[in-house]
Design a protein around this motif. Sequence first.
Motif, short mmCIF file in Angstrom:
data_model
loop_
_atom_site.label_atom_id
_atom_site.label_comp_id
_atom_site.label_asym_id
_atom_site.label_seq_id
_atom_site.Cartn_x
_atom_site.Cartn_y
_atom_site.Cartn_z
N GLU A 168 0.91 -1.04 -0.21
CA GLU A 168 0.13 -0.17 -0.67
C GLU A 168 0.89 1.12 0.03
OE1 GLU A 168 -2.60 2.46 2.91
OE2 GLU A 168 -2.98 -0.03 3.32
N ARG A 169 1.90 1.22 1.02
CA ARG A 169 2.62 2.63 1.52
C ARG A 169 3.39 3.05 -0.48
NH1 ARG A 169 2.44 4.95 4.88
NH2 ARG A 169 4.94 5.73 4.90
N LEU A 170 4.10 1.39 -0.95
CA LEU A 170 4.56 1.67 -2.18
C LEU A 170 3.72 2.12 -3.05
CD1 LEU A 170 5.67 -1.68 -3.00
CD2 LEU A 170 7.02 0.32 -2.60
N ARG A 171 2.51 2.87 -2.97
CA ARG A 171 1.82 3.62 -3.63
C ARG A 171 2.50 5.24 -4.19
NH1 ARG A 171 0.80 3.47 -8.52
NH2 ARG A 171 0.06 1.32 -8.47
N LEU A 172 2.76 5.25 -2.92
CA LEU A 172 3.85 6.58 -3.01
C LEU A 172 5.36 6.76 -3.49
CD1 LEU A 172 2.82 7.26 1.13
CD2 LEU A 172 1.48 8.45 -0.07
N TRP A 173 5.22 5.89 -3.23
CA TRP A 173 7.35 5.92 -4.34
C TRP A 173 6.31 6.03 -5.76
CZ3 TRP A 173 10.98 6.82 -1.50
CH2 TRP A 173 11.19 6.95 -0.54
N ARG A 174 5.37 5.04 -6.34
CA ARG A 174 5.15 4.82 -7.97
C ARG A 174 4.61 6.21 -8.30
NH1 ARG A 174 5.64 -0.36 -8.82
NH2 ARG A 174 5.33 -1.82 -6.81
N ASP A 175 3.59 6.86 -7.32
CA ASP A 175 2.98 8.22 -7.70
C ASP A 175 4.26 9.26 -7.48
OD1 ASP A 175 0.78 6.73 -8.28
OD2 ASP A 175 0.23 7.60 -5.81
N SER A 176 5.72 9.60 -7.62
CA SER A 176 6.46 9.98 -7.11
C SER A 176 7.33 10.75 -8.20
CB SER A 176 7.37 10.02 -6.02
OG SER A 176 7.87 8.81 -6.31
N PRO A 177 8.12 11.11 -8.75
CA PRO A 177 9.38 11.32 -9.79
C PRO A 177 10.56 9.92 -9.60
CG PRO A 177 8.95 13.37 -8.43
CD PRO A 177 8.92 12.77 -8.19
N VAL A 178 10.16 9.36 -7.89
CA VAL A 178 11.90 8.37 -8.04
C VAL A 178 11.61 7.16 -9.84
CG1 VAL A 178 12.70 6.34 -6.93
CG2 VAL A 178 11.72 8.82 -5.26
N THR A 179 12.24 6.46 -9.80
CA THR A 179 12.27 5.69 -10.66
C THR A 179 13.47 4.37 -10.47
OG1 THR A 179 14.30 7.00 -11.81
CG2 THR A 179 12.29 7.55 -12.83
N THR A 180 13.98 4.60 -9.48
CA THR A 180 14.73 3.28 -9.27
C THR A 180 14.93 3.48 -7.29
OG1 THR A 180 16.20 3.18 -11.25
CG2 THR A 180 16.72 1.91 -8.88
N LEU A 181 14.24 2.43 -6.49
CA LEU A 181 14.05 1.90 -5.10
C LEU A 181 15.80 1.43 -4.86
CD1 LEU A 181 11.05 1.34 -3.26
CD2 LEU A 181 12.92 0.58 -2.68
N PRO A 235 15.56 -14.97 0.97
CA PRO A 235 13.29 -14.60 1.25
C PRO A 235 13.56 -13.60 1.31
CG PRO A 235 14.39 -16.41 2.20
CD PRO A 235 15.87 -15.74 1.52
N ALA A 236 14.28 -12.46 1.76
CA ALA A 236 13.62 -11.31 2.09
C ALA A 236 14.02 -10.58 0.63
CB ALA A 236 14.73 -10.34 3.16
N LEU A 237 14.96 -10.44 -0.07
CA LEU A 237 14.58 -10.35 -1.18
C LEU A 237 14.18 -10.87 -2.00
CD1 LEU A 237 18.98 -11.30 -2.40
CD2 LEU A 237 17.32 -8.51 -1.41
N ARG A 238 13.86 -11.82 -2.28
CA ARG A 238 11.91 -12.48 -3.23
C ARG A 238 10.91 -11.59 -2.72
NH1 ARG A 238 13.19 -17.18 -2.72
NH2 ARG A 238 14.23 -17.81 -4.17
N THR A 239 10.85 -11.57 -1.54
CA THR A 239 9.45 -10.69 -0.86
C THR A 239 9.59 -9.18 -1.52
OG1 THR A 239 9.45 -12.35 0.75
CG2 THR A 239 8.53 -10.49 1.11
N VAL A 240 10.73 -8.45 -1.46
CA VAL A 240 11.10 -7.68 -1.86
C VAL A 240 10.69 -7.02 -3.33
CG1 VAL A 240 12.55 -5.51 -2.21
CG2 VAL A 240 12.18 -6.26 0.02
N ARG A 241 11.54 -8.18 -3.59
CA ARG A 241 11.58 -7.92 -5.33
C ARG A 241 10.23 -8.28 -6.01
NH1 ARG A 241 12.04 -13.00 -9.02
NH2 ARG A 241 10.19 -14.18 -7.29
N ASP A 242 9.35 -9.09 -4.84
CA ASP A 242 8.26 -9.36 -5.15
C ASP A 242 6.14 -7.63 -5.59
OD1 ASP A 242 8.35 -12.20 -6.18
OD2 ASP A 242 7.67 -12.68 -5.26
N LEU A 243 7.06 -7.34 -4.34
CA LEU A 243 6.38 -6.86 -3.83
C LEU A 243 6.55 -5.09 -4.99
CD1 LEU A 243 6.89 -6.32 0.11
CD2 LEU A 243 4.71 -6.41 -1.21
N VAL A 244 7.57 -4.84 -5.15
CA VAL A 244 8.15 -3.91 -6.27
C VAL A 244 8.08 -3.68 -7.31
CG1 VAL A 244 9.87 -2.20 -6.34
CG2 VAL A 244 9.86 -2.57 -4.15
N LEU A 245 8.32 -5.12 -7.69
CA LEU A 245 8.17 -5.38 -9.33
C LEU A 245 7.67 -6.14 -10.08
CD1 LEU A 245 11.53 -6.48 -9.89
CD2 LEU A 245 10.35 -4.06 -10.51
N GLY A 246 6.34 -6.86 -8.78
CA GLY A 246 5.51 -8.41 -9.08
C GLY A 246 3.95 -6.76 -9.46
#
Length: 339
Positions: free
Chosen positions: A306-319, A328-339
């Motif tokens: 849900e909070r990733l929307r703030l980043w997607r709606d901003s000028p940020v292009t790379t997180l 496992p932590a890398l995979r979870t973050v990958r799925d949240l950001v790129l999924g």
Amino acid sequence: MSDDLRLGLNLGYWQRHATDATDLVQAAERLGYDSVWTAEAYGSDVFTPLAWYGARTTRIKLGTSVAQISARSPVTTAMTAMTLDHLTGGRLLLGIGASGPQVVEGWYGRPFPYPLARTREYIDIMRKVWRREAPVTNDGPHYPLPYPGGTGLGKPLKLITHPLRPEIPVYLGAEGPKNVALAAELTDGWLPLFTIPQQIPALYGDSLAKASPGFDIAAMVLVMVTNDLREALDTVKLMLTLYIGGMGARSKNFHADIISRMGYAEAAEKIQHLYLTGKKDEAFKAIPDTLADDISLLGPPARIRERLRLWRDSPVTTLLAMGPHDEPALRTVRDLVLG
């Protein structure tokens, strides 16, 4: 605004003990992370770990976040960048930054004044080195080439080795509006450390006006996927305690300045005062939970999504995710950001 955030992994610099993150970097590459970044302060250097990881990977881009300009002359950084770029098949992203007066003058023994002018000159010389259009000269006051005086035998020289890429991407670590404007004017990307994404247009809109198409805003963000939000907030607050309170002098602390600009001026002043008077526990408690939450992505997966929307709606292009420490932590973050 971008629904297609790129995802990188920011390893930072070594803490008390040496850390070989090869397994983590290789996992990030397998999982589709776009880049991995290292840093330096006054411990591990920024380039050696990247060379180590570059030799053990094939695709992931390799970024410095950041190489401190006072640590090396501009031609030394240009040579190091060219060498690493060649050895890794053109994967280097060269982030540089001026650091602060405590480190520059206390550790490197170099003068800190005129950081913007020094950075501009530094970038210009590096690009002259890589382009090999002529022997490198510079008439600026900070890095004159050839050196005036001395033996009088110095001569302009041209890089012996032809770079794999004559235009290695340059990023700038910047916090103040003028420095961000310099990044937009001269470089390929900006590396903000502490960012409230929805505030970027108001705080830096004018500074970013000269950015070229494709300019990359690669924001460093602590990402902690956990059901214990309290512990995650405290982890961020512990980091902020050091940066706001102790990473700079009372009269000049760029981290405290940016926290003030983001609407926490009273808190920043209090935190710094408590820290510098030895009351570190009280300084920690004085950091608002909202500040720690605003600059991070914390909590269970649903909350982070849900909070990733703030980043997607901003000028940020790379997180640039800081915090994942295993696959496992890398995979979870990958799925949240790129999924």
